[in-house]
Motif scaffolding. Sequence first.
Motif, PDB file in Angstrom:
ATOM      1  N   UNK A 188      -6.260 -18.993  46.381  1.00 17.38           N
ATOM      2  CA  UNK A 188      -7.295 -19.478  45.388  1.00 17.38           C
ATOM      3  C   UNK A 188      -8.499 -20.216  45.648  1.00 17.38           C
ATOM      4  N   UNK A 189      -8.426 -20.875  46.701  1.00 15.55           N
ATOM      5  CA  UNK A 189      -9.512 -21.862  47.242  1.00 15.55           C
ATOM      6  C   UNK A 189     -10.689 -20.760  47.458  1.00 15.55           C
ATOM      7  N   UNK A 190     -10.392 -19.649  47.909  1.00 16.79           N
ATOM      8  CA  UNK A 190     -11.591 -18.756  48.172  1.00 16.79           C
ATOM      9  C   UNK A 190     -12.000 -17.911  47.252  1.00 16.79           C
ATOM     10  N   UNK A 191     -11.442 -17.873  45.945  1.00 16.06           N
ATOM     11  CA  UNK A 191     -11.687 -17.017  44.779  1.00 16.06           C
ATOM     12  C   UNK A 191     -13.004 -17.133  44.304  1.00 16.06           C
ATOM     13  N   UNK A 192     -13.708 -16.479  43.863  1.00 17.53           N
ATOM     14  CA  UNK A 192     -15.197 -16.652  43.239  1.00 17.53           C
ATOM     15  C   UNK A 192     -16.374 -16.028  44.155  1.00 17.53           C
ATOM     16  N   UNK A 193     -16.189 -15.705  45.182  1.00 18.17           N
ATOM     17  CA  UNK A 193     -17.322 -15.410  46.174  1.00 18.17           C
ATOM     18  C   UNK A 193     -16.904 -14.974  47.516  1.00 18.17           C
TER      19      UNK A 193
END
Length: 246
Positions: A188-193
Amino acid sequence: MLAIFKKEINQFFSSVTGYVAIVLFLLANGLFLFVFPDTSLLDTGYANLDPLFNLAPLIYLLLIPAITMRCFADEFKTGTMELLSTKPLSWWQIVMGKFWGSLLIVGISLVPTVVYYIAVRQLSINPQQLDNGGMLGAYTGLFLLGAVFTAIGLWASSLTANAMIAFLIAVFTSYIFYNGFDALSKIPTFSGGADYYLQMAGIRFHYTSISRGVIDSRDIIYFISVIGLMLYLTKLSLQRKLWQNG
């Protein structure tokens, strides 16, 4: 380089191990494609080789390290690497001779899988509607994947005189390159790009892209870049190891 290439081929097929490795690869694919109910083409009702191209990379994770683990490890173990380095050969010729020899063996393991295509074509209600372009792209992707795993296997073999350790290093590194980045992108930490770029850093993203039948130059460049990097690291590893021993 040609002499090293021939030596690699002869060494692989001079023992029963080489034949067993290829037979096991074909047997495993055959069982999953036509016997095991969860993946059998006879049960899915679709005339395509998607199960083969989904399964083959996982089998290659074990098969190719088994092919490459002795390439340099045995040379170090028997002491012939020092002799080889005194021949009128550049380091690149030594590395490339081993690479092309091992890659040819990987290519040979792919050739009999054409039988699976013939079987699918015979079983298809309308053979003219088979996605031949998609299958050709998938075969191209699988061959490039095999080339990357081969380069990784050579690098692993250049690190140690123990073939089994080289095998384990190659399996672990190949898995990280194939599936590690994709798994990391799901955090989840790397989600969004950042997740997209992490996926692009892994082999699976580019292999899946080519397997759709669209051969993008960016995917080709990626495979060639990784192969070049691993072969360069192999060359550096050989030079450093011989320098330490010398």
